[in-house]
Design an enzyme around this catalytic site. Structure first.
Site, PDB file in Angstrom:
ATOM      1  CG  HIS A  88       5.761 -30.207 -30.311  1.00  0.00           C
ATOM      2  ND1 HIS A  88       6.418 -31.351 -29.932  1.00  0.00           N
ATOM      3  CD2 HIS A  88       4.489 -30.325 -29.846  1.00  0.00           C
ATOM      4  CE1 HIS A  88       5.573 -32.135 -29.275  1.00  0.00           C
ATOM      5  NE2 HIS A  88       4.388 -31.539 -29.198  1.00  0.00           N
TER       6      HIS A  88
ATOM      7  CG  ASP B 193       0.981 -29.751 -27.338  1.00  0.00           C
ATOM      8  OD1 ASP B 193       1.794 -30.363 -28.065  1.00  0.00           O
ATOM      9  OD2 ASP B 193       0.694 -30.115 -26.179  1.00  0.00           O
TER      10      ASP B 193
ATOM     11  CG  HIS C  72       6.004 -31.097 -25.202  1.00  0.00           C
ATOM     12  ND1 HIS C  72       5.294 -29.927 -25.344  1.00  0.00           N
ATOM     13  CD2 HIS C  72       5.265 -32.055 -25.807  1.00  0.00           C
ATOM     14  CE1 HIS C  72       4.174 -30.172 -25.998  1.00  0.00           C
ATOM     15  NE2 HIS C  72       4.128 -31.464 -26.311  1.00  0.00           N
TER      16      HIS C  72
ATOM     17  NE  ARG D  76      -2.553 -32.246 -26.345  1.00  0.00           N
ATOM     18  CZ  ARG D  76      -2.066 -31.852 -27.523  1.00  0.00           C
ATOM     19  NH1 ARG D  76      -0.889 -32.297 -27.941  1.00  0.00           N
ATOM     20  NH2 ARG D  76      -2.739 -31.030 -28.287  1.00  0.00           N
TER      21      ARG D  76
HETATM   22  C1  OGA Z   1       1.591 -34.370 -26.746  1.00  0.00           C
HETATM   23  C2  OGA Z   1       2.971 -34.835 -26.962  1.00  0.00           C
HETATM   24  C3  OGA Z   1       4.621 -36.389 -26.201  1.00  0.00           C
HETATM   25  C4  OGA Z   1       4.700 -37.791 -25.720  1.00  0.00           C
HETATM   26  O1  OGA Z   1       0.774 -35.174 -26.270  1.00  0.00           O
HETATM   27  O2  OGA Z   1       1.322 -33.204 -27.028  1.00  0.00           O
HETATM   28  O3  OGA Z   1       3.735 -34.145 -27.574  1.00  0.00           O
HETATM   29  O4  OGA Z   1       5.769 -38.155 -25.210  1.00  0.00           O
HETATM   30  N1  OGA Z   1       3.285 -35.994 -26.385  1.00  0.00           N
HETATM   31  O5  OGA Z   1       3.717 -38.526 -25.859  1.00  0.00           O
HETATM   32 MN    MN Z   2       2.864 -32.143 -27.895  1.00  0.00          MN
END
Ligand code: OGA
Ligand code: MN
Length: 291
Positions: free
Chosen positions: A107, A109, A253, A269
Site C-alpha cells: 500500500h 499510506d 510498502h 509514524r
Molecule cells: C506504516 C506501515 C509498516 C510496518 O507505518 O505506514 O505501513 O512494517 N508500517 O510497520
Molecule cells: Mn503504511
C-alpha cells in the site's frame, strides 16, 4: 559532523550518516536530506536516532510539510499527539490492539483518502529480536519498466481504493466505512517535485472506475506482481533507533509480519500531507467495489 550518504539498495533508498536528530539540523543539512531523498526515489534511512524524542520526531517531519492528524484512523493515533500514529502490537487502553495490523498488504499510506500521504516518517522504538521487516518498492521504476502501450493505457485509468482492516470488530468496520468512503485515484500520478510519473497502486484497490471487480482483477494483480519484483524492492531490517522516511507518491510498502507476535514491536509514524488527489465514487461504484 559532515553529512554522508550511500545507496540503501539497488532499486531505491539512501542511508544518511552524520545527522543527529536529537540536535538542531542546519538548513544546509536539511536541504541535503531533501535532495538525496528525491534523488534516491523516495526512501531514506537514518540509523541511531534513539536519542530523538517524540517532539523532535514531529518537529523534524513538519519541516517537510504540513502534518496529517490521522483523522481517518483515530484508533491508531496517539491521544495527546494526533500527529503521531502508533504502529505497534501493544494492547490499547480499551483492551484492543489494532496497530499490529497496520500495513500487512502492499500500500501507499492514506491512498483511500482525498489527501493521500506525501512523506511518512517511521521511527523504531522497540523491535523484535528477529524479523518484523518492511519491504518498499519503487513505483517510478515499476512504471518506467512497462511498455509504452501499457503506460498509455494505465494513464487513462483510476483505481477505486477501499480501506479495510482484517480482524477488527463489525462496529469498527462500520465506523471505518463512514470515515473512509471508497476513493478513486489516478493509476498514474505525477510527482510534484520531479514531474516524473509513478504507478499508484495497492492491494486495497478493488476495481478500476467504470469496470467491474472481476474485469479489473487480472490487471490489478499483474500490476502488483510486476511492481513488487525483487529488482524494484528494498527489504528493511529494523534496528531500534532507525528513522525511515518514505515518499508515498512514488513507493509502496508492505509490513511482512515475519516475527513472533509475543515479542514487542513498537514504532511511531508521522505523516506529511500530500496534495489533494482522487475523488469520491458514485454510490453504484462504491457498492460494486465493496461487494
Ligand atoms: C506504516 C506501515 C509498516 C510496518 O507505518 O505506514 O505501513 O512494517 N508500517 O510497520
Ligand atoms: Mn503504511
Amino acid at each position: 559532523m559532515a553529512v554522508e550518504w550511500k545507496p540503501l539498495s539497488y532499486s531505491l533508498g539512501v542511508e544518511v550518516r552524520g545527522v543527529d536528530l536529537s540536535r538542531p539540523v542546519t538548513d544546509e543539512d536539511f536541504a541535503t536530506l531533501r535532495r538525496v531523498l528525491i534523488e534516491r526515489d523516495g526512501l531514506m534511512l537514518l540509523r541511531g536516532q534513539s536519542g530523538m524524542t517524540r517532539e523532535q520526531h514531529i518537529a523534524f517531519s513538519r519541516r517537510f510539510g504540513e502534518l496529517d492528524t490521522h483523522d481517518a484512523v483515530p484508533l491508531d493515533r496517539d491521544r495527546t499527539h494526533p500527529e503521531v500514529l502508533l504502529v505497534d502490537n501493544l494492547p490499547r487502553p480499551e483492551g484492543q490492539s489494532y496497530g499490529k495490523m497496520i500495513g500487512h498488504e502492499w500500500h501507499s499510506d492514506l491512498a483511500p483518502s482525498l489527501r493521500p500521504a506525501g512523506l511518512s516518517f517511521l521511527r523504531a522504538i522497540r523491535v523484535p529480536p528477529v524479523g518484523g521487516d518492511t519491504q518498499f518498492a519503487n513505483m517510478h521504476a515499476a512504471f518506467e519498466a512497462l511498455s509504452p502501450g501499457m503506460q498509455a493505457l494505465l494513464r487513462t485509468l483510476s483505481a477505486v481504493f477501499v480501506r479495510g482492516r482484517k480482524g477488527v470488530t463489525p462496529e469498527w468496520e462500520k465506523e471505518n466505512r463512514r470515515l473512509n468512503p471508497p476513493v478513486a485515484q489516478p493509476l498514474v500520478r505525477v510527482h510534484p517535485d520531479t514531474g516524473r510519473e509513478a504507478l499508484y497502486i495497492g492491494e486495497s484497490a478493488r476495481a478500476f472506475e467504470g469496470m467491474t471487480p472481476s474485469e479489473s482483477r487480472p490487471l490489478l494483480d499483474f500490476l502488483i506482481r510486476h511492481a513488487t519484483q525483487p529488482r524494484f524492492v528494498y527489504r528493511h531490517r529494523w534496528q531500534s533507533g532507525d528513522l525511515l522516511v518514505w515518499d508515498n507518491r512514488c513507493t509502496i510498502h508492505l509490513a511482512l509480519g515475519d516475527y513472533d507476535p509475543t515479542e514487542v514491536r513498537q514504532m511511531e509514524r508521522t505523516t506529511v500531507k500530500g496534495h489533494p488527489s482522487g475523488h469520491l465514487v458514485s454510490p453504484e461504484v462504491a457498492e460494486l467495489a465493496t461487494s
